[in-house]
Scaffold this active site. Structure first.
Site, PDB file in Angstrom:
ATOM      1  N   ASP A 181      15.492   4.776  70.441  1.00 31.33           N
ATOM      2  CA  ASP A 181      14.356   4.764  69.502  1.00 31.33           C
ATOM      3  C   ASP A 181      14.655   3.901  68.277  1.00 31.33           C
ATOM      4  O   ASP A 181      13.754   3.343  67.675  1.00 31.33           O
ATOM      5  CB  ASP A 181      14.034   6.194  69.056  1.00 31.33           C
ATOM      6  CG  ASP A 181      13.318   6.961  70.154  1.00 31.33           C
ATOM      7  OD1 ASP A 181      12.486   6.355  70.860  1.00 31.33           O
ATOM      8  OD2 ASP A 181      13.598   8.164  70.333  1.00 31.33           O
ATOM      9  N   ASN A 203      22.987   5.777  75.406  1.00 32.26           N
ATOM     10  CA  ASN A 203      22.803   7.162  75.858  1.00 32.26           C
ATOM     11  C   ASN A 203      23.346   7.300  77.280  1.00 32.26           C
ATOM     12  O   ASN A 203      23.897   6.356  77.836  1.00 32.26           O
ATOM     13  CB  ASN A 203      21.323   7.561  75.772  1.00 32.26           C
ATOM     14  CG  ASN A 203      20.458   6.640  76.610  1.00 32.26           C
ATOM     15  OD1 ASN A 203      20.596   6.592  77.833  1.00 32.26           O
ATOM     16  ND2 ASN A 203      19.591   5.876  75.954  1.00 32.26           N
ATOM     17  N   CYS A 230      10.796   4.557  82.990  1.00 31.14           N
ATOM     18  CA  CYS A 230      11.807   5.594  83.267  1.00 31.14           C
ATOM     19  C   CYS A 230      13.063   5.366  82.418  1.00 31.14           C
ATOM     20  O   CYS A 230      13.950   6.211  82.357  1.00 31.14           O
ATOM     21  CB  CYS A 230      12.144   5.582  84.762  1.00 31.14           C
ATOM     22  SG  CYS A 230      13.235   6.905  85.250  1.00 31.14           S
ATOM     23  N   LYS A 263      33.981  -7.922  64.246  1.00 29.54           N
ATOM     24  CA  LYS A 263      34.315  -6.517  64.445  1.00 29.54           C
ATOM     25  C   LYS A 263      34.491  -5.826  63.082  1.00 29.54           C
ATOM     26  O   LYS A 263      35.226  -6.334  62.224  1.00 29.54           O
ATOM     27  CB  LYS A 263      35.613  -6.421  65.265  1.00 29.54           C
ATOM     28  CG  LYS A 263      36.002  -5.009  65.567  1.00 29.54           C
ATOM     29  CD  LYS A 263      37.298  -4.961  66.361  1.00 29.54           C
ATOM     30  CE  LYS A 263      37.765  -3.525  66.458  1.00 29.54           C
ATOM     31  NZ  LYS A 263      39.134  -3.423  66.939  1.00 29.54           N
ATOM     32  N   PRO A 269      10.658  -1.163  69.057  1.00 29.89           N
ATOM     33  CA  PRO A 269       9.271  -1.110  69.561  1.00 29.89           C
ATOM     34  C   PRO A 269       9.161  -0.022  70.624  1.00 29.89           C
ATOM     35  O   PRO A 269      10.116   0.214  71.363  1.00 29.89           O
ATOM     36  CB  PRO A 269       9.063  -2.498  70.166  1.00 29.89           C
ATOM     37  CG  PRO A 269      10.418  -3.063  70.365  1.00 29.89           C
ATOM     38  CD  PRO A 269      11.324  -2.423  69.357  1.00 29.89           C
ATOM     39  N   ASP A 270       8.008   0.632  70.678  1.00 31.75           N
ATOM     40  CA  ASP A 270       7.780   1.621  71.752  1.00 31.75           C
ATOM     41  C   ASP A 270       7.217   0.848  72.945  1.00 31.75           C
ATOM     42  O   ASP A 270       6.057   0.425  72.950  1.00 31.75           O
ATOM     43  CB  ASP A 270       6.819   2.721  71.281  1.00 31.75           C
ATOM     44  CG  ASP A 270       6.819   3.881  72.264  1.00 31.75           C
ATOM     45  OD1 ASP A 270       6.726   3.620  73.482  1.00 31.75           O
ATOM     46  OD2 ASP A 270       6.941   5.030  71.828  1.00 31.75           O
ATOM     47  N   PHE A 322       8.001   8.820  81.207  1.00 33.51           N
ATOM     48  CA  PHE A 322       8.892   9.942  81.451  1.00 33.51           C
ATOM     49  C   PHE A 322       9.115  10.637  80.117  1.00 33.51           C
ATOM     50  O   PHE A 322       9.067   9.991  79.070  1.00 33.51           O
ATOM     51  CB  PHE A 322      10.248   9.465  82.001  1.00 33.51           C
ATOM     52  CG  PHE A 322      10.317   9.478  83.505  1.00 33.51           C
ATOM     53  CD1 PHE A 322       9.600   8.556  84.246  1.00 33.51           C
ATOM     54  CD2 PHE A 322      11.087  10.425  84.177  1.00 33.51           C
ATOM     55  CE1 PHE A 322       9.649   8.572  85.632  1.00 33.51           C
ATOM     56  CE2 PHE A 322      11.154  10.445  85.555  1.00 33.51           C
ATOM     57  CZ  PHE A 322      10.433   9.525  86.292  1.00 33.51           C
ATOM     58  N   LYS A 367       3.396  13.382  74.190  1.00 30.80           N
ATOM     59  CA  LYS A 367       3.685  11.972  74.491  1.00 30.80           C
ATOM     60  C   LYS A 367       2.590  11.352  75.364  1.00 30.80           C
ATOM     61  O   LYS A 367       2.243  10.184  75.210  1.00 30.80           O
ATOM     62  CB  LYS A 367       5.057  11.832  75.184  1.00 30.80           C
ATOM     63  CG  LYS A 367       6.204  11.946  74.195  1.00 30.80           C
ATOM     64  CD  LYS A 367       7.565  11.969  74.844  1.00 30.80           C
ATOM     65  CE  LYS A 367       8.622  12.228  73.767  1.00 30.80           C
ATOM     66  NZ  LYS A 367       9.929  12.605  74.283  1.00 30.80           N
ATOM     67  N   ILE A 393       6.577   1.546  76.204  1.00 27.52           N
ATOM     68  CA  ILE A 393       5.500   2.066  77.069  1.00 27.52           C
ATOM     69  C   ILE A 393       4.185   2.172  76.308  1.00 27.52           C
ATOM     70  O   ILE A 393       3.114   1.933  76.883  1.00 27.52           O
ATOM     71  CB  ILE A 393       5.906   3.400  77.738  1.00 27.52           C
ATOM     72  CG1 ILE A 393       5.087   3.574  79.009  1.00 27.52           C
ATOM     73  CG2 ILE A 393       5.754   4.595  76.821  1.00 27.52           C
ATOM     74  CD1 ILE A 393       5.700   4.463  80.031  1.00 27.52           C
TER      75      ILE A 393
HETATM   76  O1  PMT Z   1      18.942   7.330  84.464  1.00 33.02           O
HETATM   77  P1  PMT Z   1      19.314   8.717  84.948  1.00 33.02           P
HETATM   78  O2  PMT Z   1      20.741   9.053  84.648  1.00 33.02           O
HETATM   79  O3  PMT Z   1      18.945   8.924  86.402  1.00 33.02           O
HETATM   80  O4  PMT Z   1      18.476   9.775  84.109  1.00 33.02           O
HETATM   81  C1  PMT Z   1      17.094   9.834  84.252  1.00 33.02           C
HETATM   82  C2  PMT Z   1      16.370  10.039  82.913  1.00 33.02           C
HETATM   83  C3  PMT Z   1      16.739  11.399  82.337  1.00 33.02           C
HETATM   84  C4  PMT Z   1      16.784   8.936  81.925  1.00 33.02           C
HETATM   85  C5  PMT Z   1      14.840   9.930  83.228  1.00 33.02           C
HETATM   86  O5  PMT Z   1      14.470  10.938  84.122  1.00 33.02           O
HETATM   87  C6  PMT Z   1      14.014  10.047  81.941  1.00 33.02           C
HETATM   88  O6  PMT Z   1      13.662  11.131  81.500  1.00 33.02           O
HETATM   89  N1  PMT Z   1      13.659   8.874  81.336  1.00 33.02           N
HETATM   90  C7  PMT Z   1      13.012   8.803  80.028  1.00 33.02           C
HETATM   91  C8  PMT Z   1      14.025   9.013  78.945  1.00 33.02           C
HETATM   92  C9  PMT Z   1      13.433   8.911  77.558  1.00 33.02           C
HETATM   93  O7  PMT Z   1      13.783   8.029  76.835  1.00 33.02           O
HETATM   94  O8  PMT Z   1      12.528   9.793  77.299  1.00 33.02           O
HETATM   95  P2  PMT Z   1      11.713   9.876  75.873  1.00 33.02           P
HETATM   96  O9  PMT Z   1      11.098  11.204  75.928  1.00 33.02           O
HETATM   97  O10 PMT Z   1      12.639   9.597  74.742  1.00 33.02           O
HETATM   98  O11 PMT Z   1      10.667   8.716  75.953  1.00 33.02           O
HETATM   99  C10 PMT Z   1       9.338   8.922  76.428  1.00 33.02           C
HETATM  100  C11 PMT Z   1       8.835   7.682  77.130  1.00 33.02           C
HETATM  101  O12 PMT Z   1       8.747   6.599  76.204  1.00 33.02           O
HETATM  102  C12 PMT Z   1       9.710   7.206  78.280  1.00 33.02           C
HETATM  103  O13 PMT Z   1       8.858   6.744  79.286  1.00 33.02           O
HETATM  104  C13 PMT Z   1      10.494   6.043  77.653  1.00 33.02           C
HETATM  105  O14 PMT Z   1      10.855   5.062  78.620  1.00 33.02           O
HETATM  106  C14 PMT Z   1       9.479   5.496  76.681  1.00 33.02           C
HETATM  107  N2  PMT Z   1      10.027   4.821  75.490  1.00 33.02           N
HETATM  108  C15 PMT Z   1      10.761   5.503  74.572  1.00 33.02           C
HETATM  109  C16 PMT Z   1      11.200   4.871  73.431  1.00 33.02           C
HETATM  110  C17 PMT Z   1      10.880   3.501  73.246  1.00 33.02           C
HETATM  111  N3  PMT Z   1      11.280   2.837  72.166  1.00 33.02           N
HETATM  112  N4  PMT Z   1      10.157   2.845  74.167  1.00 33.02           N
HETATM  113  C18 PMT Z   1       9.740   3.485  75.273  1.00 33.02           C
HETATM  114  O15 PMT Z   1       9.071   2.873  76.141  1.00 33.02           O
END
Ligand code: PMT
Length: 400
Positions: A279, A210, A274, A289, A307-308, A326, A340, A310
């Site tokens: 996902d 991403n 962050c 390849k 795995p999630d 975040f 969330k 956080i």
């Molecule tokens: O890196 P930059 O270019 O500065 O951009 C910053 C940002 C937009 C990436 C940052 O501000 C941000 O929003 N980070 C979280 C991005 C994200 O994956 O959001 P989410 O809504 O999909 O996930 C929610 C939370 O679960 C996040 O804390 C994420 O780290 C966490 N997560 C998600 C999926 C996963 N498998 N494991 C996780 O821990």
């Protein structure tokens, strides 16, 4: 009242209209016990006289790199070594650009190169100049080099424009100096932060990822270090330099980030997720390849859930850190963020709307609203470096 007793502040003034406020700034710093040595650029002297600054600081003003008499008293290297803090206020677009380029073409820019003291930059300029991409990139460069960016404020400007670019008021700068020299907000705390994207391999040469640049997570790490914390940064693949004093663990995939997070979470007080974690990942990674074939116009990749990270940290039964997530959303930001917060059992979540140009992914600024059980706080739009300090203040208020 003598909150700055004995502190040596080198006040660098460059040529902007806000320079007239430096007399007041100097008086207030000295009132609090600081010693202030003023250094002016040539242009600064068009806005306030060296005589005024000498009178209020009680010291001769330095303004020339090539003056033998000045070099014989306190030369530029001695000045650079003397300071406990270099405060550049006002810092014009020109001074910021010269510092970003590493130039040393006058006394002030040379001092900045020669000092190992912390440097605080207080930008002051027309709002359009401030918003210009060149200025924004220059400020981001200084910030990445660990300079503190104090301000600017937004409002009516001397030229009649309205917008960001006003120098912080003298008392706001005094407060910033007091905070800098005072007890640190995160002293004694240890934090772990995930940042950047993850890459999920498809074959040896391709991956799914991403747009995360890591800027937000790295800014949080840098701010935490400046606020006195012991910082571990778990970073996906990004091109950013490691902030000073921060321990960095590099990972590539979500599974690697998961392992690093679990290995570190229980020995830290605060965990911030962050990173933009994928996902899903491809079920099978081709060992060679994948070749394009003449007979098929489409291709399927079976994906499985990662795995999630956080949620795993937040569900720890022992030594669970204060856990902050975040939420990167493109619609219904508040509703998705609150969902969330509950579903992942978080203590706080920082929501950003990544559909708005100039914030979120890969930008130098962002706008965040922080949510927790029964409360929220909007932190507005600011440089990620500034915003990070506001996020840490909000976290500290909730932990206290
Ligand atoms: O890196 P930059 O270019 O500065 O951009 C910053 C940002 C937009 C990436 C940052 O501000 C941000 O929003 N980070 C979280 C991005 C994200 O994956 O959001 P989410 O809504 O999909 O996930 C929610 C939370 O679960 C996040 O804390 C994420 O780290 C966490 N997560 C998600 C999926 C996963 N498998 N494991 C996780 O821990």
């Amino acid at each position: 009242m003598r909150t700055l007793a004995g502190k040596k502040i080198l006040l660098g003034i460059s040529g902007g209209i806000a320079a007239y406020k430096c007399a007041e700034l100097t008086r207030r710093l000295i009132e609090r016990g600081a010693q202030v040595q003023v250094v002016m650029t040539k242009a600064a002297k068009e806005f306030i006289t060296p005589l005024t600054m000498q009178a209020v600081s009680g010291r001769p003003v330095s303004d020339s790199l090539l003056d033998p008499a000045a070099e014989a008293s306190m030369g530029h290297i001695e000045l650079a070594k003397w300071a406990d803090l270099v405060l550049l206020a006002p810092a014009t677009a020109d001074l910021i650009a010269r510092m970003s380029a590493g130039m040393g073409n006058d006394l002030l820019s040379t001092l900045v190169l020669a000092t190992d003291a912390p440097v605080a930059v207080s930008p002051a300029m027309n709002q359009q100049m401030y918003l210009n991409v060149a200025t924004q990139e220059n400020i981001a460069t200084l910030s990445r080099r660990n300079m503190m960016i104090w301000g600017p404020a937004a409002g009516e400007q001397a030229c009649g424009d309205v917008g960001p670019g006003r120098m912080l008021e003298p008392m706001q700068l005094v407060e910033k100096c007091e905070q800098f020299f005072g007890p640190k907000l995160l002293a004694g705390k240890s934090v772990v932060i995930t940042a950047g994207p993850t890459r999920e391999a498809i074959d040896p040469v391709r991956y799914i990822s991403n747009h995360s640049s890591g800027k937000m997570g790295f800014a949080l790490a840098q701010a935490a270090q400046q606020l006195g914390a012991d910082v571990t940064l778990i970073s996906g693949p990004v091109t950013l330099p490691t902030p000073n004093g921060v321990k960095r663990i590099n990972v590539v995939s979500a599974e690697e980030m998961h392992q690093a997070a679990l290995a570190n979470a229980t020995c830290h007080d605060i965990f911030i997720g962050c990173a933009a974690v994928a996902d899903y990942r491809p079920l099978d990674i081709a060992t060679q390849k994948i070749k394009k074939t003449a007979d098929k116009d489409d291709m399927q990749i079976t994906m499985v859930k990662n795995p999630d990270i956080i949620a795993s940290v937040a569900s720890l039964l022992e030594s669970r850190p204060f856990t902050v997530g975040f939420a990167a959303e493109t619609q219904d930001v508040e509703a998705y963020a609150l969902d969330k917060l509950q579903r992942k059992n978080l203590d706080m979540i920082c929501a950003n709307d990544v559909s708005i140009a100039g914030q979120g992914f890969n930008s130098d600024s962002n706008a965040i609203t922080v949510y927790w059980q029964g409360g929220s706080k909007s932190l507005g739009n600011a440089m990620k470096t500034e915003l990070s300090h506001a996020i840490w203040e909000t976290i500290s208020e909730q932990i206290a």
